[in-house]
Design an enzyme around this catalytic site. Structure first.
Site: not given
Ligand code: NAD
Length: 468
Positions: A58, A451
């Protein structure tokens, strides 16, 4: 971290193997009041995951992401000069990350007063281990209970002898000795695609050969298509239905013979070959034949819901206890085994074990796949939401990605969640929770998602089921 120089003669609980399964089991067992000895050949805990697996890969994939973003940012008005890769510094940084994490685990071992023995253990019988210390000493130790967590190792190509630094496995690839001009990755699974992506970003011409008819067998094809579109641009070639039949190491590289499914074969020269055709459990050379522990035909240890083997005082967890061979499954099993050893009621019975492929885009899924549903004739409804209409996707300069919900046709219960796109590995956690909490699609639609985020694609996918 302090280590036991001499070999202890007895232990209440001995944990063999200090990877994500072993160290998690040792920590939990200490919390539950047990006296624990942890044995591993490495100087510090961490296992393959930390030393030469999940974590270093990673770290290198982060380097790949930076390179890709720098290259692609011209399209949105920011141009960098071509990245210069200081391989020595990349290697050092990766090793620093490993050092911090394994060092942290070592400190925790000390703090919890776990006896850490750096050596290899084999079972003499169901109550005795023979231990070979790394300093050459050996001795015997009796134990009341044992948890085996010895992990897995890469499989090499069957019938192909290639003992050369030019033919490497995942551990060799993560050493990052060099950036070969060309690299053949054998196996289009998790490791092949992740490490292939790293080397492609660093500048190698990467080709992938996969013997089945698609990348990532086991994963739904629509998710793989999202990934394949991007990989096709990064990789030199992706050869499906093709296998390697011969490998000859030469002075100027590795001559590989490849065979397609119509039996036509061809040769190609690569600077290096990375073999990533799967892993096998480390259950040999453990002396398990001297105990009542039973193995299945693939070499995995047979365990019950408490992770107990056929030998009542011996438990097994992680890669040796069956697929999927994933660190997070090992953590879950470790807690159950430690609790069972401590006499608590515990069972390993997760609703879902997520799978994440850390490519770009990431692919993640949990629970039932659409392919499984079709094969098992389970009646489901699916909602597939392409990400191109999601605001956050576009603000990241991307337009690829997909979120898919698989719900029971009659009850609307969420049976599976699958995501392809940047950050899919983080987003899938909501799917796991939904499955674990027996959520219905209405629960996902009624949960207010922030959002503008990629998580809204889960809301939107759930919402689309109600418009249908
Ligand atoms: P894999 O099972 O994911 O993929 C191996 C691939 O090699 C398969 O697609 C298989 O069809 C193909 N193959 C097998 N023999 C071949 C041959 N002779 N020629 C060409 N193709 C061949 O195995 P892997 O990528 O080696 O990874 C091993 C395991 O390690 C995974 O199953 C996973 O459990 C774990 N892992 C997980 C992650 C993660 O969670 N992100 C990352 C790396 C590894």
């Amino acid at each position: 971290m302090s280590q036991k120089e001499s070999i202890p003669t007895s232990a209440q609980l001995v944990v063999v193997g200090a990877g994500p399964g072993g160290y998690a089991a040792a920590f939990k067992a200490v919390e539950l009041g047990l006296d624990v000895t942890l044995i591993d050949p490495e100087a510090k805990p961490g296992g393959v995951c930390l030393h030469r697996g999940c974590i270093p890969s990673k770290a290198l994939l982060h380097v790949a992401k930076l390179v890709a973003e720098a290259e692609e940012s011209t399209a949105i008005g920011v141009t960098f000069s071509k990245p210069k890769i200081d391989l020595q510094r990349v290697r050092e940084w990766k090793d620093e990350v490993i050092g911090k994490l394994t060092g942290g685990l070592g400190s925790k071992v000390d703090k919890q007063k776990i006896t850490y023995v750096q050596g290899m253990a084999t079972f003499k019988d169901a109550d005795t281990l023979e231990i070979k210390h790394v300093d050459g000493k050996s001795g015997e130790m009796t134990f009341e209970k044992a948890i085996i967590a010895t992990g897995s190792r890469p499989i090499m190509l069957p019938d192909i002898e290639a003992d050369s630094p030019k033919v490497i496995d995942s551990s060799g690839a993560l050493e990052l000795d060099d950036v070969p001009t060309s690299l053949l990755v054998v196996g289009g699974g998790y490791i092949g695609l992740e490490l292939g992506s790293v080397y492609a970003a660093l500048g190698s011409k990467v080709s992938v050969v996969e013997m089945t008819d698609g990348l990532l067998p086991g994963c739904d094809r629509d998710l793989v298509s999202v990934l394949k579109r991007r990989l096709a641009k990064k990789f030199e070639s992706i050869m499906l239905n093709t296998r390697v039949t011969d490998v000859k190491v030469q002075k100027n590289g590795v001559m590989v013979t490849l065979e397609g499914n119509k039996d036509e074969s061809f040769k190609k020269l690569f600077s290096k070959v990375l073999v990533a055709v799967g892993r096998k459990p480390n259950t040999e050379s453990l002396g398990l034949e001297n105990t009542g522990v039973k193995l299945d035909e693939k070499g995995f240890v047979e365990v019950n819901g408490q992770m107990r083997t056929a030998e009542t005082n011996i438990y097994a967890i992680g890669d040796i206890a069956g697929e999927p061979m994933l660190a997070h499954k090992a953590y879950g099993e470790a807690n159950v085994a430690a609790e069972a050893v401590a006499g608590r009621k515990a069972v390993f019975d997760p609703r879902a074990i997520p799978a994440v492929v850390f490519t770009d885009p990431e692919i993640a899924w949990c629970g039932l796949t659409e392919t499984d549903a079709r094969e098992k004739k389970i009646k489901v409804k699916t909602a597939k939401l392409p990400w191109r209409g999601n605001g956050r996707t576009l603000t990241l300069g991307r337009d690829d990605g997909m979120t898919k919900l698989i719900v029971d046709e009659e009850t609307d219960r969420v049976l599976g969640v699958a995501i392809a796109g940047p950050g899919a590995g983080e987003l899938i956690a909501e799917g796991v929770l939904a499955l674990e909490m027996a959520a219905v699609s209405e629960d996902l639609r009624k949960s207010i998602h922030p959002h503008p985020t990629l998580s809204e694609t889960i809301y939107d996918a759930a919402e689309s089921l109600f418009k249908a």
